[in-house]
Design a protein around this motif. Structure first.
Motif, PDB file in Angstrom:
ATOM      1  N   PHE A  90       0.859  -1.175   0.000  1.00 12.68           N
ATOM      2  CA  PHE A  90       0.000   0.000   0.000  1.00 12.68           C
ATOM      3  C   PHE A  90       0.903   1.235   0.000  1.00 12.68           C
ATOM      4  O   PHE A  90       1.194   1.820   1.041  1.00 12.68           O
ATOM      5  N   ARG A  92       1.901   5.149  -1.131  1.00 17.63           N
ATOM      6  CA  ARG A  92       1.155   6.400  -1.207  1.00 17.63           C
ATOM      7  C   ARG A  92       1.363   7.046  -2.574  1.00 17.63           C
ATOM      8  O   ARG A  92       1.432   6.363  -3.573  1.00 17.63           O
ATOM      9  N   HIS A 219      -1.573   4.089  10.692  1.00  8.29           N
ATOM     10  CA  HIS A 219      -2.095   4.241   9.329  1.00  8.29           C
ATOM     11  C   HIS A 219      -1.938   2.935   8.548  1.00  8.29           C
ATOM     12  O   HIS A 219      -2.876   2.467   7.890  1.00  8.29           O
ATOM     13  N   GLU A 220      -0.754   2.321   8.633  1.00  9.94           N
ATOM     14  CA  GLU A 220      -0.531   1.063   7.925  1.00  9.94           C
ATOM     15  C   GLU A 220      -1.379  -0.058   8.528  1.00  9.94           C
ATOM     16  O   GLU A 220      -1.871  -0.925   7.801  1.00  9.94           O
ATOM     17  N   HIS A 223      -4.660   0.102   6.867  1.00  9.27           N
ATOM     18  CA  HIS A 223      -4.708  -0.574   5.567  1.00  9.27           C
ATOM     19  C   HIS A 223      -4.916  -2.077   5.738  1.00  9.27           C
ATOM     20  O   HIS A 223      -5.712  -2.701   5.028  1.00  9.27           O
ATOM     21  N   HIS A 227      -8.429  -2.844   4.239  1.00 13.26           N
ATOM     22  CA  HIS A 227      -8.298  -3.011   2.794  1.00 13.26           C
ATOM     23  C   HIS A 227      -7.803  -4.375   2.352  1.00 13.26           C
ATOM     24  O   HIS A 227      -7.526  -4.587   1.181  1.00 13.26           O
ATOM     25  N   GLY A 231      -3.190  -5.209  -1.999  1.00 11.72           N
ATOM     26  CA  GLY A 231      -2.170  -4.174  -1.939  1.00 11.72           C
ATOM     27  C   GLY A 231      -2.048  -3.413  -3.243  1.00 11.72           C
ATOM     28  O   GLY A 231      -2.144  -3.977  -4.320  1.00 11.72           O
ATOM     29  N   ALA A 234      -1.960   3.268  -3.036  1.00  9.40           N
ATOM     30  CA  ALA A 234      -3.235   3.688  -2.472  1.00  9.40           C
ATOM     31  C   ALA A 234      -3.768   4.946  -3.144  1.00  9.40           C
ATOM     32  O   ALA A 234      -3.018   5.874  -3.441  1.00  9.40           O
ATOM     33  N   THR A 238      -8.626   5.452  -0.103  1.00 12.22           N
ATOM     34  CA  THR A 238      -8.072   4.492   0.849  1.00 12.22           C
ATOM     35  C   THR A 238      -7.090   5.169   1.812  1.00 12.22           C
ATOM     36  O   THR A 238      -7.007   4.794   2.985  1.00 12.22           O
ATOM     37  N   GLU A 239      -6.365   6.168   1.318  1.00  8.18           N
ATOM     38  CA  GLU A 239      -5.464   6.897   2.207  1.00  8.18           C
ATOM     39  C   GLU A 239      -6.241   7.648   3.287  1.00  8.18           C
ATOM     40  O   GLU A 239      -5.856   7.643   4.460  1.00  8.18           O
ATOM     41  N   ALA A 242      -7.425   5.158   5.852  1.00  4.97           N
ATOM     42  CA  ALA A 242      -6.342   4.732   6.746  1.00  4.97           C
ATOM     43  C   ALA A 242      -6.010   5.828   7.755  1.00  4.97           C
ATOM     44  O   ALA A 242      -5.706   5.542   8.925  1.00  4.97           O
TER      45      ALA A 242
END
Length: 371
Positions: A90, A92, A219-220, A223, A227, A231, A234, A238-239, A242
């Motif tokens: 994932f 950025r 944050h991870e 994901h 989500h 993978g 993102a 989705t960001e 998260a």
């Protein structure tokens, strides 16, 4: 299984094409660059090796090992299913991360998974223990669903009310491998790879701020929870999800809402930063999202952060970022079983310099005096 006693012919017979690609990407080489480094193969040959169309001869494999700075035994297929090649991370924004940097970062994360699986031959690592929130990659999630998912994870992990004491340690205790990059991969932010057997979260080494690094880890985690294993690089949706998960996980509404100021009371925000170990910026966003602060006050707050330079460096340092310890402690425990560090490296076939990089620790055969 990698075996240091394998002769070159055996290694060539057990050649694992995914290991070649991993080693090449660890060094940041294209197929053309690797062919140039080896000198006796073409880029087309390297491509055929990686696609599984042909196998390199023993002499060629030895030259490739030298060029990629890995032991030849690294290329022997381990006695377990390899990671799916299509598993991505994932990541950025595409704008700030080149394909080469992403590939190199992914290769290090694949190596971290390999290291964890090798260590599990000698010690028992924490079982992977993570509830999932959605089966559709998070596409149908609303804000209330994300708040509920964060609360579910805290409850499942028995996190007491209030601030999370150590986010990285909490992930590791529940079977998620965490590494902090000490390699010169520019512009790669934190990311995660949801391997089915053991997910890996990679945190950047350049973020020396405890509050931001904790938010990155949460944050991870978001994901992984929201989500699934799809993978990808993102997208904005989705960001944002998260980020919302991280905020809810680190600052549960029931615990913090009554503490948040409805005005720009910077001393109050600093006190909350020290208590919750999150940034002033994160507290400001949380105050708005929970309806404590008005849109106008929130907008004024962001302007003030920019004017004061706090969007880059905030007041109220919280100290060093949290440090991953799972892989280091597993290796130390392995040594107590009679398998020395050097023996473990030899048996595993993993490149020692890269293992040291992942662990960010200087290993010697002699014990170190501590005070």
């Amino acid at each position: 299984m990698n075996d240091p006693q394998l002769d070159p012919g055996d290694i060539a017979a057990l050649f694992d094409r995914t290991r070649l690609r991993m080693a090449r990407e660890l060094r940041g080489f294209s197929q053309v660059q690797l062919a140039r480094e080896v000198g006796s193969v073409t880029a087309a040959s390297v491509s055929q090796f990686e696609n599984g169309h042909t196998r390199p001869a023993s002499s060629t494999l030895n030259r490739i090992a030298v060029a990629l700075r890995v032991p030849p035994s690294f290329f022997a297929a381990p006695a377990r299913p390899p990671a799916q090649e299509q598993i991505n991370g994932f990541f950025r924004s595409l704008r700030s991360t080149s394909p080469r940097d992403r590939q190199q970062a992914l290769a290090y994360v694949h190596l971290a998974r390999e290291l964890a699986l090798e260590l599990e031959k000698y010690v028992v690592l924490p079982e992977f223990n993570l509830p999932r929130a959605a089966a559709d990659g998070g596409r149908s999630l609303q804000a209330a669903d994300i708040e509920q998912a964060a609360a579910l994870v805290r409850a499942h992990w028995k996190v007491p009310p209030g601030p999370v004491e150590n986010v990285v340690r909490l992930l590791e205790m529940n079977g998620i491998v965490v590494v902090r990059f000490r390699v010169s991969i520019e512009k790669v932010d934190a990311f995660c790879v949801d391997f089915p057997d053991r997910p890996v979260v990679a945190l950047g080494a350049d973020k020396g701020l405890r509050d931001r690094s904790r938010f990155d880890a949460a944050h991870e985690l978001g994901h992984l929870v929201l989500h699934g294993i799809d993978g990808q690089i993102a997208d904005k949706a989705t960001e944002n999800q998260a980020n919302e998960f991280a905020a809810a996980f680190l600052m549960p509404a029931t615990d913090i809402k009554h503490e948040l100021p409805d005005r720009l009371d910077w001393p109050a925000f600093l006190r909350l930063k020290a208590k919750w170990h999150v940034s002033i910026a994160a507290l400001l966003v949380r105050a708005k999202s929970l309806g404590v602060m008005s849109e106008h006050t929130y907008a004024q707050g962001w302007k003030a952060l920019s004017v004061r330079g706090w969007r880059k460096v905030e007041p109220g340092s919280l100290g060093n970022p949290e440090t991953p310890v799972l892989l280091q402690r597993a290796l130390e425990l392995t040594e107590t079983t009679g398998v020395s560090y050097s023996s473990f490296i030899q048996r595993s076939g993993l490149p020692e310099a890269d293992v040291r990089t992942l662990l960010d620790r200087d290993f010697t055969e002699r014990p170190r005096v501590k005070f």
